[in-house]
Motif scaffolding. Structure first.
Motif, PDB file in Angstrom:
ATOM      1  N   VAL A  19      -6.791  -3.860   6.711  1.00  0.00           N
ATOM      2  CA  VAL A  19      -7.435  -2.743   6.258  1.00  0.00           C
ATOM      3  C   VAL A  19      -6.849  -0.747   7.621  1.00  0.00           C
ATOM      4  O   VAL A  19      -7.388  -1.626   8.646  1.00  0.00           O
ATOM      5  N   HIS A  20      -6.637  -0.039   6.628  1.00  0.00           N
ATOM      6  CA  HIS A  20      -6.675   1.297   8.277  1.00  0.00           C
ATOM      7  C   HIS A  20      -6.820   2.709   7.278  1.00  0.00           C
ATOM      8  O   HIS A  20      -7.232   2.261   6.309  1.00  0.00           O
ATOM      9  N   LYS A  21      -6.712   3.249   7.741  1.00  0.00           N
ATOM     10  CA  LYS A  21      -7.807   4.394   7.389  1.00  0.00           C
ATOM     11  C   LYS A  21      -6.937   5.052   6.112  1.00  0.00           C
ATOM     12  O   LYS A  21      -7.552   5.807   5.609  1.00  0.00           O
ATOM     13  N   ASN A  22      -5.762   4.787   6.219  1.00  0.00           N
ATOM     14  CA  ASN A  22      -4.682   5.591   5.167  1.00  0.00           C
ATOM     15  C   ASN A  22      -4.463   3.871   3.656  1.00  0.00           C
ATOM     16  O   ASN A  22      -3.095   4.361   3.089  1.00  0.00           O
ATOM     17  N   THR A  23      -5.635   2.708   3.912  1.00  0.00           N
ATOM     18  CA  THR A  23      -4.750   2.032   3.108  1.00  0.00           C
ATOM     19  C   THR A  23      -4.666   2.004   1.803  1.00  0.00           C
ATOM     20  O   THR A  23      -3.805   1.750   0.658  1.00  0.00           O
ATOM     21  N   SER A  49      -5.236   5.531   0.272  1.00  0.00           N
ATOM     22  CA  SER A  49      -4.480   7.098  -0.434  1.00  0.00           C
ATOM     23  C   SER A  49      -3.477   6.734  -1.497  1.00  0.00           C
ATOM     24  O   SER A  49      -3.966   7.555  -2.202  1.00  0.00           O
ATOM     25  N   ASP A  95     -11.543   0.373  -4.874  1.00  0.00           N
ATOM     26  CA  ASP A  95     -12.296  -0.633  -4.198  1.00  0.00           C
ATOM     27  C   ASP A  95     -11.948  -2.590  -4.686  1.00  0.00           C
ATOM     28  O   ASP A  95     -11.615  -3.513  -4.078  1.00  0.00           O
ATOM     29  N   GLU A 122       0.691  -1.104  -0.059  1.00  0.00           N
ATOM     30  CA  GLU A 122      -0.197   0.182  -0.387  1.00  0.00           C
ATOM     31  C   GLU A 122       0.824   1.326   0.287  1.00  0.00           C
ATOM     32  O   GLU A 122       0.358   1.886  -0.488  1.00  0.00           O
TER      33      GLU A 122
END
Length: 313
Positions: A280-284, A286, A303, A260
């Motif tokens: 999966v986290h907030k900036n995955t 970006s 996605d 990522e």
């Protein structure tokens, strides 16, 4: 003769248990009753119908003109398409070169039984060309037989031919004889390296061409290199490989795969950028969105990479 008691120990025990659990059983039906009540009053949307992909298999899909692609709904949610139909890739990996050929069918059948519709596999250069100029696509290295068997079982195929594949192999699947040339620079457009890649692709890609979706085969996508963003020594290398595949007749969807945080340095124009996911986290997404924002298909693919390059790949 004495009549049995009205409440025997066994009967009273069953009744007691039934009375105890009755409130819990009834409460489980309450949400469904509430949902049906809301539907009757127009307060809720009816449940969405399940998609039927039973006709989107190598055995059923005979008329082929449009391969794997991407599209977006009116709300901007991206998805894959196959022959114009919405399609989800449920992919799992089986490396033909690591499984005895006698077990290929067994493993592919198990993958299909688990609900997968796609098998992915690397193609190891070091095994197919163990000595310079000597190629082996026989026995356990019969790539074509493996891919055709997958199609027979009803699985689509995503190929990952490298030339670098990682796959926890020495030199990432690059043949060790490349190291005999001290001037050769791996994974670059260095002349010594590209000459070796050209000869390898000249033997490999013609075997892949008839296996492609548009040729009636099961190969719906091909990956360009592997996680080059973490190496990133030559800005012209990925465009070179892209051109090398197209020039030899690869017409199906091309994709890259990177961590990522390395998408910006690993992607190349005209190829679907995808990422490897562990969590999966907030900036995955970006960097992935940044890449796609500058492309023609901006906003469509943020996605889709999850389906294409899940941990199974």
């Amino acid at each position: 003769m004495k009549s049995p008691p009205f409440l025997s120990p066994c009967l009273s025990w069953k009744r007691a248990v039934g009375v105890f659990f009755l409130p819990f059983v009834l409460s489980a039906f309450a949400p469904r009753f509430k949902q049906e009540e809301n539907l009757m009053r127009g307060r809720a949307h009816p449940p969405q119908p399940r998609f039927n992909w039973s006709h989107l298999t190598p055995l059923e899909l005979k008329n082929r003109s449009v391969g794997l692609g991407t599209a977006s709904t009116g709300r901007g949610k991206p998805h894959f398409t196959l022959e114009g139909h919405k399609f989800l890739i449920f992919g799992g990996s089986i490396h033909y070169f690591r499984v005895p050929r006698e077990y290929w069918r067994d493993r592919l059948l198990k993958l299909k039984a688990c609900g997968f519709n796609t098998v992915t596999t690397y193609v190891p250069w070091n095994l197919h060309e163990p000595e310079r100029g000597k190629f082996d696509f026989s026995g356990n290295l019969d790539l074509e037989a493996f891919v055709l068997m997958a199609a027979e079982i009803g699985l689509w195929v995503i190929l990952r031919p490298g030339p670098y594949i990682c796959s926890e192999m020495d030199l990432g699947g690059l043949p060790s004889w490349l190291l005999r040339d001290p001037r050769l620079l791996l994974r670059t457009t260095n002349k010594g390296f590209t000459e070796a890649v050209e000869k390898y692709f000249d033997h490999l890609i013609p075997r892949v061409i008839p296996l492609q979706y548009r040729q009636g085969g099961p190969v719906i996508a091909v990956q360009v290199e592997n996680e080059y963003g973490s190496f990133n020594k030559d800005k012209t290398y990925m465009p070179y490989l892209h051109k090398a595949l197209l020039g030899r007749g690869i017409v199906e969807l091309l994709l890259t795969s990177d961590g990522e945080k390395n998408v910006l340095s690993g992607h190349t124009k005209g190829v679907l950028a995808a990422i490897n996911l562990q969590k999966v986290h907030k900036n995955t997404f970006s960097q992935l969105r940044e890449v796609q924002g500058a492309s023609v298909d901006a906003g469509l693919l943020s996605d889709t990479s999850q389906a294409a390059t899940s941990s199974s790949l």
